[in-house]
Design a protein around this motif. Structure first.
Motif, short mmCIF file in Angstrom:
data_model
loop_
_atom_site.label_atom_id
_atom_site.label_comp_id
_atom_site.label_asym_id
_atom_site.label_seq_id
_atom_site.Cartn_x
_atom_site.Cartn_y
_atom_site.Cartn_z
N THR A 56 -4.55 18.63 -14.33
CA THR A 56 -4.70 18.04 -13.00
C THR A 56 -6.18 17.99 -12.66
OG1 THR A 56 -3.85 18.12 -10.74
CG2 THR A 56 -4.50 20.23 -11.72
N GLY A 57 -6.49 17.48 -11.47
CA GLY A 57 -7.86 17.42 -10.99
C GLY A 57 -8.02 18.28 -9.75
N ALA A 58 -9.23 18.79 -9.55
CA ALA A 58 -9.52 19.58 -8.35
C ALA A 58 -9.66 18.65 -7.15
CB ALA A 58 -10.79 20.39 -8.55
N GLY A 59 -9.37 19.18 -5.98
CA GLY A 59 -9.50 18.39 -4.76
C GLY A 59 -8.29 17.53 -4.48
N GLU A 60 -8.44 16.67 -3.49
CA GLU A 60 -7.31 15.86 -3.04
C GLU A 60 -7.51 14.37 -3.27
OE1 GLU A 60 -6.85 16.84 1.05
OE2 GLU A 60 -6.18 18.90 0.65
N LYS A 61 -8.67 13.97 -3.77
CA LYS A 61 -8.96 12.54 -3.87
C LYS A 61 -8.93 12.02 -5.30
CE LYS A 61 -12.23 8.99 -2.33
NZ LYS A 61 -13.49 8.70 -1.62
N PHE A 62 -9.45 12.80 -6.24
CA PHE A 62 -9.60 12.33 -7.62
C PHE A 62 -8.81 13.19 -8.60
CE2 PHE A 62 -13.50 10.77 -5.60
CZ PHE A 62 -13.57 9.47 -6.07
N PHE A 63 -8.03 12.53 -9.45
CA PHE A 63 -7.55 13.17 -10.68
C PHE A 63 -8.70 13.12 -11.69
CE2 PHE A 63 -5.68 12.49 -14.97
CZ PHE A 63 -5.08 13.73 -15.13
N CYS A 64 -9.05 11.91 -12.10
CA CYS A 64 -10.20 11.73 -12.98
C CYS A 64 -10.49 10.23 -13.09
CB CYS A 64 -9.92 12.31 -14.37
SG CYS A 64 -11.26 12.04 -15.55
N PRO A 65 -11.75 9.83 -12.91
CA PRO A 65 -12.12 8.43 -13.09
C PRO A 65 -12.56 8.10 -14.50
CG PRO A 65 -13.97 9.58 -12.17
CD PRO A 65 -12.88 10.61 -12.39
N GLY A 66 -12.49 9.11 -15.39
CA GLY A 66 -12.88 8.87 -16.76
C GLY A 66 -14.32 9.21 -17.05
N TRP A 67 -14.99 8.35 -17.79
CA TRP A 67 -16.34 8.58 -18.28
C TRP A 67 -17.33 8.69 -17.12
CZ3 TRP A 67 -19.05 10.40 -21.94
CH2 TRP A 67 -20.35 9.96 -22.23
N ASP A 68 -18.23 9.65 -17.24
CA ASP A 68 -19.25 9.88 -16.22
C ASP A 68 -20.40 8.88 -16.41
OD1 ASP A 68 -21.27 10.77 -14.55
OD2 ASP A 68 -20.89 12.89 -14.96
N LEU A 69 -20.39 7.81 -15.61
CA LEU A 69 -21.39 6.76 -15.76
C LEU A 69 -22.79 7.26 -15.40
CD1 LEU A 69 -19.43 3.67 -14.42
CD2 LEU A 69 -19.91 4.28 -16.80
N LYS A 70 -22.89 8.23 -14.50
CA LYS A 70 -24.20 8.79 -14.17
C LYS A 70 -24.79 9.51 -15.38
CE LYS A 70 -23.54 9.33 -9.18
NZ LYS A 70 -23.51 10.29 -8.03
N ALA A 71 -23.93 10.25 -16.08
CA ALA A 71 -24.40 10.92 -17.30
C ALA A 71 -24.80 9.89 -18.35
CB ALA A 71 -23.31 11.84 -17.84
N ALA A 72 -24.05 8.80 -18.42
CA ALA A 72 -24.38 7.73 -19.37
C ALA A 72 -25.74 7.13 -19.03
CB ALA A 72 -23.30 6.66 -19.35
N ALA A 73 -25.98 6.93 -17.74
CA ALA A 73 -27.27 6.37 -17.32
C ALA A 73 -28.42 7.30 -17.65
CB ALA A 73 -27.23 6.07 -15.82
#
Length: 263
Positions: A56-73
């Motif tokens: 599962t994901g922490a919090g109430e809004k996100f399970f997971c959006p997948g790849w971290d685009l900020k890290a990619a950048a």
């Protein structure tokens, strides 16, 4: 397996392992997190005392959006080393023959949806939503392109892949890749309830089911059926030679609940 903190939280109770992605703000996964997840699911696979996992994901809004685009950048290569189990730790992990439940607590998109599709049962909160938005950033949703058309009607899968449109949880349930819709406050209770049911079941049968189902995805019926009857699957061969196989028959004859030992 010791409890973990940081980007991935783990909780163990009996034969159940709960894995929570906890990377504020959105629970996106970078290379380091993916490698940690691979180690967790490898240890889960190899621990004979563990029977079932929940992710599962922490919090109430996100399970997971997948790849971290900020890290990619910042330099994480999209084709980098995701770890032993591929992206998210389980998609490419060989012989992962134990049941896994996804408890989708919010936005589930891109690689997050691919992770959910790698599980066996998907429970979702009423506010959960799903998409494959990779098309909008010029990226291939590789695992989803392979899996999704086998899970739901082809034209719906292609619609998601080609347009990146969002599905609410009701539509996701209608097309069959969400098993149950639950109030947000009930989601984890239901996940644990289901996990305890699976924990009480026959682990050798679960392993055989998962191996046979995986093999059958890419073969015709008779080819896989022949492999079963000839005991060419390792898990099937172990099952048919096991104490549990005899215990199931004895328990039925004696009109009692079986006691599974996993051997």
């Amino acid at each position: 397996m010791t409890p973990m903190t940081g980007p991935i939280l783990t909780r163990r109770e009996g034969g159940i392992l709960e894995v929570t992605i906890d990377r504020p703000k959105a629970n996106a996964i970078d290379l380091k997190t993916s490698r940690v997840m691979g180690e967790i699911f490898r240890d889960f696979r190899d621990d004979p005392e563990l029977r079932v996992a929940i992710i599962t994901g922490a919090g109430e809004k996100f399970f997971c959006p997948g790849w971290d685009l900020k890290a990619a950048a910042e330099g994480d290569p999209v084709d980098g080393d995701y770890g032993v189990g591929g992206f998210g730790g389980m998609q490419e992990l060989r012989d992962l023959n134990k049941p896994i439940i996804a408890a989708v607590n919010g936005i589930c998109c891109g690689g997050g949806l691919e992770i959910a599709l790698s599980t066996d049962i998907i429970l979702a909160a009423e506010h959960a939503s799903f998409a494959l938005p990779e098309i909008r950033s010029g990226t291939l949703a590789d695992a989803a392109s392979i899996k999704l058309p086998k899970r739901i009607p082809y034209h719906i899968a292609m619609d998601m892949l080609l347009t990146g449109r969002w599905l609410d949880v009701v539509e996701a349930n209608r097309w069959g890749f969400v098993n149950e819709i639950l109030p947000a406050g009930r989601l984890m209770d239901r996940a644990w309830e289901l996990a305890r049911l699976l924990e009480s079941g026959p682990p050798l049968v679960y392993a055989a089911i998962k191996e046979v189902v995986r093999d059958a995805e890419g073969r015709d019926f008779q080819t896989t059926m022949n492999k079963v009857t000839r005991r060419q699957f390792r898990t099937v061969d172990v099952l048919y030679s096991s104490e549990d196989q005899l215990e199931g028959a004895r328990a039925f004859a004696e009109k009692r609940d079986p006691v599974w030992k996993g051997r």
